[in-house]
Design an enzyme around this catalytic site. Structure first.
Site, PDB file in Angstrom:
ATOM      1  N   GLY A   1      -6.512  -8.836   1.641  1.00 52.32           N
ATOM      2  CA  GLY A   1      -5.529  -7.869   1.155  1.00 52.32           C
ATOM      3  C   GLY A   1      -4.200  -7.974   1.879  1.00 52.32           C
ATOM      4  O   GLY A   1      -3.130  -7.833   1.273  1.00 52.32           O
ATOM      5  N   CYS A   2      -4.244  -8.237   3.172  1.00 49.71           N
ATOM      6  CA  CYS A   2      -3.012  -8.337   3.961  1.00 49.71           C
ATOM      7  C   CYS A   2      -2.234  -9.594   3.619  1.00 49.71           C
ATOM      8  O   CYS A   2      -0.998  -9.589   3.631  1.00 49.71           O
ATOM      9  CB  CYS A   2      -3.342  -8.264   5.448  1.00 49.71           C
ATOM     10  SG  CYS A   2      -4.118  -6.675   5.861  1.00 49.71           S
ATOM     11  N   THR A   3      -2.935 -10.666   3.289  1.00 48.29           N
ATOM     12  CA  THR A   3      -2.266 -11.888   2.848  1.00 48.29           C
ATOM     13  C   THR A   3      -1.594 -11.661   1.500  1.00 48.29           C
ATOM     14  O   THR A   3      -0.432 -12.049   1.311  1.00 48.29           O
ATOM     15  CB  THR A   3      -3.281 -13.047   2.775  1.00 48.29           C
ATOM     16  OG1 THR A   3      -3.712 -13.335   4.108  1.00 48.29           O
ATOM     17  CG2 THR A   3      -2.679 -14.287   2.138  1.00 48.29           C
TER      18      THR A   3
ATOM     19  N   ALA B   1       1.492  -9.494   2.155  1.00 48.16           N
ATOM     20  CA  ALA B   1       2.554 -10.265   2.812  1.00 48.16           C
ATOM     21  C   ALA B   1       3.240 -11.197   1.815  1.00 48.16           C
ATOM     22  O   ALA B   1       4.479 -11.307   1.801  1.00 48.16           O
ATOM     23  CB  ALA B   1       1.985 -11.052   3.986  1.00 48.16           C
TER      24      ALA B   1
END
Length: 179
Positions: free
Chosen positions: A67-69, A72
């Site tokens: 999710g963070c990728t 970003a």
């Protein structure tokens, strides 16, 4: 009646992570953190960034997670839209700065900075700690902060897909009111 009270308490706990404590109109807590953009470490100070325009401050659980990728990449893809609105984007997580040096290049595509809040002081001041089984992680929370330091938008959702669209819209709405 006891059972009803218990149900209400459980419902409140279930939705509590979705509600950020810092509401629109609140003063954003000032902070200074070590950050990385394009693999280069520097000191990010919110007060300095606000002198240039609004700031999109987003908290995310951990670098290099799915999710963070996604999030970003979404912020990196939209960075020209943020620049057109004179906004600075800064991501914050508990990750150490050496991890963020790599993340800022690969996943942030060297387009915006990410900062290391290893002791979670900033995350806590913005009520962006995930809590529950993962109190060591940030909740996925985005804030838009006006140059005067007031919060003009807040959004918490572990799904990464609406943070960019929502913060861009909040910036556009705020800019329209400034005219």
């Amino acid at each position: 009646m006891k059972r009803f009270s218990l149900v209400l308490a459980l419902v409140a706990l279930a939705i509590a992570p979705a509600i950020a404590a810092l509401q629109v109109g609140a003063k954003a807590p000032d902070f200074t953190l070590q950050a990385s953009k394009g693999g280069n470490v520097f000191t990010f100070a919110l007060a300095d960034a606000l002198k240039k325009g609004p700031v999109v401050l987003y908290f995310y659980p951990a670098a290099f997670t799915t999710g963070c990728t996604i999030e970003a990449h979404d912020f990196a893809d939209a960075i020209d839209q943020y620049k057109a609105l004179h906004a600075t984007v800064i991501g914050v997580s508990h990750d150490p700065i050496d991890t963020l040096q790599k993340f800022s290049v690969s996943d942030c595509r060297s387009k915006f900075a990410v900062a290391a809040d290893t002791d979670q002081v900033v995350e806590k001041s913005y009520d962006a700690v995930l809590g529950g089984k993962h109190p060591d992680l940030a909740n996925r929370t985005s804030y838009v902060i006006a140059p005067d330091g007031s919060i003009i938008y807040t959004y918490t959702n572990l799904e990464p897909d609406q943070h960019v669209a929502n913060t861009l819209q909040a910036l556009k709405d705020w800019e329209a009111k400034q005219k």
